[in-house]
Design a protein around this motif. Sequence first.
Motif, PDB file in Angstrom:
ATOM      1  N   ARG A  45       0.821  -1.220   0.000  1.00  0.00           N
ATOM      2  CA  ARG A  45       0.000   0.000   0.000  1.00  0.00           C
ATOM      3  C   ARG A  45       0.848   1.260   0.000  1.00  0.00           C
ATOM      4  O   ARG A  45       0.393   2.308  -0.461  1.00  0.00           O
ATOM      5  N   THR A  46       2.075   1.169   0.516  1.00  0.00           N
ATOM      6  CA  THR A  46       2.923   2.362   0.581  1.00  0.00           C
ATOM      7  C   THR A  46       4.078   2.294  -0.415  1.00  0.00           C
ATOM      8  O   THR A  46       5.039   3.065  -0.298  1.00  0.00           O
ATOM      9  N   ALA A  47       3.994   1.397  -1.390  1.00  0.00           N
ATOM     10  CA  ALA A  47       5.072   1.253  -2.376  1.00  0.00           C
ATOM     11  C   ALA A  47       5.306   2.576  -3.101  1.00  0.00           C
ATOM     12  O   ALA A  47       4.363   3.266  -3.501  1.00  0.00           O
ATOM     13  N   THR A  48       6.551   2.929  -3.283  1.00  0.00           N
ATOM     14  CA  THR A  48       6.925   4.171  -3.964  1.00  0.00           C
ATOM     15  C   THR A  48       6.801   3.989  -5.467  1.00  0.00           C
ATOM     16  O   THR A  48       7.356   3.048  -6.039  1.00  0.00           O
ATOM     17  N   GLU A  49       6.096   4.896  -6.125  1.00  0.00           N
ATOM     18  CA  GLU A  49       5.872   4.797  -7.564  1.00  0.00           C
ATOM     19  C   GLU A  49       7.040   5.405  -8.338  1.00  0.00           C
ATOM     20  O   GLU A  49       7.586   6.429  -7.954  1.00  0.00           O
TER      21      GLU A  49
END
Length: 269
Positions: A46-50
Motif C-alpha cells: 500500500r505504501t510502495a513508492t511509484e
Amino acid sequence: MRLTRALSAAVVLLGLAAAPAAADSSPSASPSRDGDAPTTAGTSFRTATEFEQGQVATANGAAGDYLYWSFPADAGQRPTVKATVKLPGTHAAQTWRADVYDGLRRRQACQWGAQTRTADAGASSLELACVLRTVRAWSEPWANDPLPGTYYVRLTAVNVPTSDLGVPVSAEVRVESKDIGGAAAVDGSLAEPLVPGIAVTSDADEDGDGEDESAVLSAIEPEDGWSSGWWSDRWVWSGIGAVLAALAGIGGYALTRGSGRPSRVPPGA
C-alpha cells in the motif's frame, strides 16, 4: 507482363506495411527523468513508492527491511527489473532477493535472471535481475499470466545473520521493457488495467461525482497511456498475407490457364 506488374506492386506494399511493424518490435522504455526519480521506498504494497520505467529509484534502508516500489507495465511489454544493493564495508555473507508482483499481488516468475544472490562477507555490492514474461492484454481467470497494470518490486535480505540486522544499506532499482508487438497479441482486453483504486475511479466517473478520486492509490500509467489491447502489428501482417495469397492465386491461374479454349477443327481437316 501482367503477372510481373502484380508482383512488383506486392513488393511495394510489403515494404510499406513492414515499416511500422519493424518499428513496433524495437525496445521501448520511458525516458529517464532523474530529477523526478524517487529517493525513498515503501514498506508494504500500500505504501510502495511509484516510479516510471526508465527511471532509477533509490532508497536507503537497513538489512532486514522490506523495500517496495511500483511501476506501470502495459500489454505487449516484457519488463526487465534490475536492482543494485550497496553494502557497508564490514558485514557477514548476505542473501538478497528481488520479487515482482502484479496488480493482483500475485508473485510473477522470472523467465531468467539472478533473482536471488548472495554477497560474500565484505563485498561492496551485488546486482539482481528479473526478466518477466510478456504482459498479456487478456488472460483466463485461472491463469497466472502477467496483465496490464501496476507491478510491485519487493527487495529484501533473507536469512540475515543476527549480527547484520539493522546494518545500513542503499539500493537502486530500475525497469526497462522491450515491446514484443503482435507476437504476444491475444483476442481480448481487460475492461480496466489492474491499478489500485481503478474501480473506485470508474464508479465515480459513471456517477458523475469526483469526490472519491482521493481514494485512488496509484496515479502512474505508461507515458502514452494504457493501450486498448485490440490493435497490434499482427493486423498488418495478416493484411500482407491476404494480399500475397490473392496474388499467388492470380499468378497460378495465369500460369495454368493455357492459351485459351482448344480448337474444334478436327486434325487433318
